[in-house]
Design an enzyme around this catalytic site. Structure first.
Site, PDB file in Angstrom:
ATOM      1  N   ASP A  18      -3.684 -18.069   1.061  1.00 21.47           N
ATOM      2  CA  ASP A  18      -4.873 -18.700   0.469  1.00 21.47           C
ATOM      3  C   ASP A  18      -5.437 -19.768   1.409  1.00 21.47           C
ATOM      4  OD1 ASP A  18      -2.420 -19.842  -0.080  1.00 21.47           O
ATOM      5  OD2 ASP A  18      -2.966 -20.646  -2.027  1.00 21.47           O
ATOM      6  N   TYR A  43       0.818  -1.216   0.000  1.00 19.62           N
ATOM      7  CA  TYR A  43       0.000   0.000   0.000  1.00 19.62           C
ATOM      8  C   TYR A  43       0.851   1.265   0.000  1.00 19.62           C
ATOM      9  CZ  TYR A  43      -4.159  -2.839   0.997  1.00 19.62           C
ATOM     10  OH  TYR A  43      -5.184  -3.756   0.933  1.00 19.62           O
ATOM     11  N   ASP A  90     -11.128  -8.448   7.641  1.00 20.47           N
ATOM     12  CA  ASP A  90     -12.548  -8.286   7.306  1.00 20.47           C
ATOM     13  C   ASP A  90     -13.249  -9.646   7.286  1.00 20.47           C
ATOM     14  OD1 ASP A  90     -12.450  -5.585   7.121  1.00 20.47           O
ATOM     15  OD2 ASP A  90     -13.290  -5.468   5.098  1.00 20.47           O
ATOM     16  N   LYS A 149       2.991 -15.610   1.697  1.00 25.37           N
ATOM     17  CA  LYS A 149       2.869 -16.299   0.404  1.00 25.37           C
ATOM     18  C   LYS A 149       4.308 -16.558  -0.036  1.00 25.37           C
ATOM     19  CE  LYS A 149       0.281 -17.756  -3.051  1.00 25.37           C
ATOM     20  NZ  LYS A 149      -0.629 -18.917  -2.913  1.00 25.37           N
ATOM     21  N   ASP A 174      -5.520  -6.768   5.557  1.00 29.97           N
ATOM     22  CA  ASP A 174      -6.720  -6.018   5.189  1.00 29.97           C
ATOM     23  C   ASP A 174      -7.853  -6.993   4.881  1.00 29.97           C
ATOM     24  OD1 ASP A 174      -8.457  -4.094   4.362  1.00 29.97           O
ATOM     25  OD2 ASP A 174      -7.292  -3.401   2.652  1.00 29.97           O
TER      26      ASP A 174
END
Ligand code: NAD
Length: 361
Positions: free
Chosen positions: A225, A141, A253, A192, A249
């Site tokens: 994942d 970001y 959620d 990852k 992020d």
């Protein structure tokens, strides 16, 4: 020395939920002899109305001098048409970056009384208590270079850079390990690393830290994942999850929604010294503002987080969480968590019920 809190009610339902939370703060302050003091300030639309900008110098100076900040929520249609750079939400981003609040803590805690509110089966989520620690000021970001460029063949290309230095990884991992020590002593680091070098370094750094400094904390690693899948398959396997900005992020959620109700979820954003800003995960809900229907429990639970993480007052934090459990046991529900056979109450009554459940006047 007494600690000082800055309270920023903000906009929409902000003043209502903060008023309820402030009464809870008042009660625990007296009951546990915490000697906390607090003052009020302006952020967001309320600050635009008074000073022409969402994070005025007076608020910045109050924030710099406070030991912790309690925020309601900012924003609303009244300010949606003004220039983007001075909209209420900009005030929020500015206070987070100026105070270097790099560690975002989002618990996904499901009170068993509300297990029916989740979209998952009650037996999968009842008693769920996960803490997601998300790095908030680095990663893709913020990484440079970034942008949209034109290639030689005239085609446009968008690009971003995912970048984490060892020191950034270490400071967020430290937060996760320390907090795990206050809870279930388990950290799952999400990466990852099979594809992205930046997360290969993340994994190596977290592993080395655990071996050198936190041998008593159980560390596991999971690809993002798989973590997304495990969160809906068997979420209770997790205690603390630590991850970078982008993965955090999305996963925070996802984890939040396991609990079913946005009105119940607190959050914290911390700097390196434990100074933090505490706020509900939801926004200013202009659609229900001023109607005494907003659920104040996320904000009340944010007070509990503040006591736990900035002031290390575990007993007082736990007392608030237990009091919330008690009012749910009594069958009291605001509209957002209402179900058959329960007693519907407004913001004021819900706040008062938590204060009463705390006892000790
Ligand atoms: P929202 O979270 O304010 O509302 C989403 C829905 O949830 C609405 O139906 C609302 O009534 C309901 N809701 C939210 N909090 C509730 C509570 N405590 N009790 C009962 N119901 C609740 O999100 P939105 O509608 O997308 O945004 C409204 C405004 O809030 C916008 O201006 C947005 O920019 C701002 N916002 C602020 C923050 C923040 O201050 N941290 C976060 C998100 C959105």
């Amino acid at each position: 020395m007494s600690k000082n809190i800055l309270i920023l009610a903000g906009d929409g339902i902000g003043p209502e939920i903060i008023a309820a939370a402030e009464q809870v703060l008042q009660r625990v302050n007296t009951k546990f002899g915490l000697e906390l003091t607090w003052q009020h300030g302006l952020l967001g639309g309320a600050a635009i109305d008074a000073h022409g900008e969402p994070y005025p110098a007076v608020t910045a100076s109050q924030a710099a001098n406070a030991d912790a900040i309690l925020l309601g929520a900012v924003g609303g249609p009244k300010w949606d048409s003004i220039e983007r750079s001075i909209r209420p939400e900009r005030g929020l981003l500015k206070i987070r970056s100026e105070l270097n609040l790099f560690a975002n803590l989002r618990p996904a805690l499901l009170y068993p009384q509300l297990a029916d509110a989740s979209s998952l089966k009650p037996e999968v989520v009842a008693g769920l208590d996960i803490l997601i620690v998300r790095e908030l000021t680095g990663g893709i970001y913020f990484g440079q270079p970034r942008g949209i460029r034109e290639l030689e063949n005239g085609e446009k290309q968008g690009y971003n850079t995912d970048v984490y230095s060892e020191s950034e990884i270490k400071r967020i991992a430290k937060v996760a390990f320390e907090l795990a020590g206050l809870r279930g002593s388990k950290v799952c680091s999400v990466d990852k690393a099979n594809v992205l070098e930046v997360t290969e370094l993340w994994k190596q750094t977290v592993t080395a830290m655990q071996q050198a400094e936190y041998p008593n904390i159980e560390l596991s690693h999971m690809y993002v994942d798989n973590a997304a899948m495990q969160l809906v398959r068997a979420p209770k396997q997790f205690d603390v999850i630590v991850t970078g900005n982008l993965f955090g992020d999305i996963l925070s959620d996802e984890a939040a929604m396991l609990t079913g109700s946005i009105g119940m979820l607190p959050s914290a954003s911390l700097d390196e010294n434990g100074k933090g800003m505490y706020e509900p995960c939801h926004g200013s809900a202009p659609d229900i503002a001023g109607q005494d229907v907003a659920n104040p429990l996320a904000t009340i639970l944010s007070v509990a987080m503040m006591l736990r993480y900035s002031f290390r007052e575990e007993a007082a934090a736990k007392a608030i969480e237990d009091a919330v459990g008690q009012v749910l046991d009594q069958g009291l529900r605001t509209a957002d968590i209402m179900s058959e056979g329960m007693q519907r109450v407004g913001t004021v009554a819900m706040g008062a019920a938590v204060v009463a459940a705390l006892g000790g006047e």
